[in-house]
Design a protein around this motif. Structure first.
Motif, mmCIF file in Angstrom:
data_model
loop_
_atom_site.group_PDB
_atom_site.id
_atom_site.type_symbol
_atom_site.label_atom_id
_atom_site.label_comp_id
_atom_site.label_asym_id
_atom_site.label_seq_id
_atom_site.Cartn_x
_atom_site.Cartn_y
_atom_site.Cartn_z
ATOM 1 N N ALA A 145 -5.703 35.221 16.340
ATOM 2 C CA ALA A 145 -5.366 35.323 17.756
ATOM 3 C C ALA A 145 -3.935 34.867 18.014
ATOM 4 N N ALA A 146 -3.496 33.858 17.295
ATOM 5 C CA ALA A 146 -2.122 33.386 17.451
ATOM 6 C C ALA A 146 -1.132 34.439 16.981
ATOM 7 N N ARG A 147 -1.470 35.143 15.879
ATOM 8 C CA ARG A 147 -0.561 36.173 15.346
ATOM 9 C C ARG A 147 -0.380 37.327 16.320
ATOM 10 N N VAL A 148 -1.402 37.628 17.101
ATOM 11 C CA VAL A 148 -1.301 38.743 18.049
ATOM 12 C C VAL A 148 -0.943 38.262 19.452
ATOM 13 N N GLY A 149 -0.620 36.982 19.571
ATOM 14 C CA GLY A 149 -0.163 36.445 20.846
ATOM 15 C C GLY A 149 -1.245 36.063 21.820
ATOM 16 N N ALA A 150 -2.495 35.978 21.359
ATOM 17 C CA ALA A 150 -3.603 35.639 22.250
ATOM 18 C C ALA A 150 -3.978 34.159 22.183
ATOM 19 N N GLN A 151 -3.260 33.396 21.393
ATOM 20 C CA GLN A 151 -3.545 31.974 21.245
ATOM 21 C C GLN A 151 -2.211 31.228 21.211
ATOM 22 N N GLU A 152 -2.108 30.135 21.976
ATOM 23 C CA GLU A 152 -0.865 29.392 22.052
ATOM 24 C C GLU A 152 -0.717 28.444 20.862
ATOM 25 N N MET A 153 0.525 28.240 20.473
ATOM 26 C CA MET A 153 0.866 27.331 19.388
ATOM 27 C C MET A 153 1.913 26.341 19.905
ATOM 28 N N PRO A 154 1.707 25.011 19.797
ATOM 29 C CA PRO A 154 0.537 24.387 19.200
ATOM 30 C C PRO A 154 -0.644 24.369 20.167
ATOM 31 N N SER A 155 -1.788 23.949 19.661
ATOM 32 C CA SER A 155 -2.977 23.864 20.497
ATOM 33 C C SER A 155 -2.776 22.759 21.535
ATOM 34 N N ALA A 156 -3.531 22.841 22.615
ATOM 35 C CA ALA A 156 -3.411 21.847 23.685
ATOM 36 C C ALA A 156 -3.697 20.439 23.162
ATOM 37 N N GLU A 157 -4.662 20.339 22.277
ATOM 38 C CA GLU A 157 -5.035 19.030 21.723
ATOM 39 C C GLU A 157 -3.881 18.422 20.946
ATOM 40 N N VAL A 158 -3.233 19.223 20.107
ATOM 41 C CA VAL A 158 -2.121 18.724 19.299
ATOM 42 C C VAL A 158 -0.887 18.494 20.162
ATOM 43 N N ALA A 159 -0.651 19.364 21.137
ATOM 44 C CA ALA A 159 0.508 19.218 22.022
ATOM 45 C C ALA A 159 0.438 17.912 22.802
ATOM 46 N N ALA A 160 -0.782 17.426 23.060
ATOM 47 C CA ALA A 160 -0.960 16.208 23.846
ATOM 48 C C ALA A 160 -0.749 14.932 23.030
ATOM 49 N N LEU A 161 -0.641 15.045 21.709
ATOM 50 C CA LEU A 161 -0.462 13.856 20.878
ATOM 51 C C LEU A 161 0.896 13.204 21.134
ATOM 52 N N ASP A 162 0.907 11.876 21.244
ATOM 53 C CA ASP A 162 2.171 11.161 21.343
ATOM 54 C C ASP A 162 2.921 11.308 20.022
ATOM 55 N N PRO A 163 4.247 11.343 20.058
ATOM 56 C CA PRO A 163 5.014 11.482 18.822
ATOM 57 C C PRO A 163 4.673 10.432 17.771
ATOM 58 N N ASP A 164 4.371 9.215 18.210
ATOM 59 C CA ASP A 164 4.059 8.174 17.230
ATOM 60 C C ASP A 164 2.661 8.309 16.632
ATOM 61 N N ARG A 165 1.911 9.336 17.073
ATOM 62 C CA ARG A 165 0.586 9.597 16.510
ATOM 63 C C ARG A 165 0.612 10.713 15.470
ATOM 64 N N LEU A 166 1.742 11.386 15.311
ATOM 65 C CA LEU A 166 1.797 12.538 14.423
ATOM 66 C C LEU A 166 1.586 12.151 12.963
#
Length: 210
Positions: free
Chosen positions: A78-99
């Motif tokens: 889905a991401a390859r065809v543009g139907a899924q956002e990258m990064p996922s909402a869960e990962v996008a919400a991570l604080d930088p110090d949690r990566l």
């Protein structure tokens, strides 16, 4: 279709010598993720650096990698065809110090006895590690056999422009015992060849063979 495997010595190894690693790359994948986590722990300021991809920071590249590790096959499609956002909402919400800890958790998941990782999935991790290592001028110590296997997988899936280079030249890894392509030899480092095949760099620069 060109039999690219004949250009790599991997196909000449005894079947019992590489059968296990070519089916499941979980162990080396876990090691690379752990190395990346340790690198970010030691150099948290590196998250602001730019990777080999213009306008893509180390922070963004790590979030992309974490997303791929959490996604199923259909989500990747889905991401390859543009139907899924990258990064996922869960990962996008991570604080930088949690990566770094998130990378370490992903490494632990791949270290279990039941963990499975295909060469394509391992290639995603390897390319990200080489990209970040190059951006931060750090050698993460990739196993030569692993880089060769990923190079072969990338070569058979390469788009026409990159495949034309493989038709015209043999890319010879000077720091590993493998090569891919046909035609006159072009000696280059294993990392530059893999990054080229992954679309992260231009034609590898010629280097003198040892």
């Amino acid at each position: 279709m060109t039999d690219w495997s004949r250009f790599l010595p991997l196909s000449n190894r005894p079947r019992d010598a590489d059968g296990e690693v070519t089916r499941n790359w979980a162990r080396p994948a876990s090691g690379l993720l752990l190395s990346l986590a340790n690198l970010l722990d030691a150099r948290p300021e590196a998250l602001r650096r730019e990777t080999l991809r213009p306008a893509v920071s180390v922070d963004a590249a790590v979030r992309e990698l974490l997303t791929l590790r959490r996604w199923s096959g259909w989500q990747r499609f889905a991401a390859r065809v543009g139907a899924q956002e990258m990064p996922s909402a869960e990962v996008a919400a991570l604080d930088p110090d949690r990566l770094a800890s998130a990378l370490r958790e992903a490494a632990m998941q791949l270290s279990t006895a039941r963990a499975r990782c295909s060469v394509r999935e391992f290639g995603e991790i390897l390319v990200a590690a080489l990209d970040l290592g190059t951006a931060l001028d750090v050698d993460l110590g990739v196993d030569p056999f692993a880089s060769g296997a990923v190079a072969l997988d990338l070569a058979v899936r390469a788009p026409v422009p990159r495949r034309s280079v493989l038709t015209a030249r043999t890319l010879v890894a000077t720091d590993s015992e493998w090569q891919v392509g046909s035609g006159p030899a072009l000696p280059a480092t294993a990392s530059s060849i893999v990054l080229f095949l992954a679309g992260r760099g231009g034609v590898p620069p010629h280097v003198d063979e040892a």
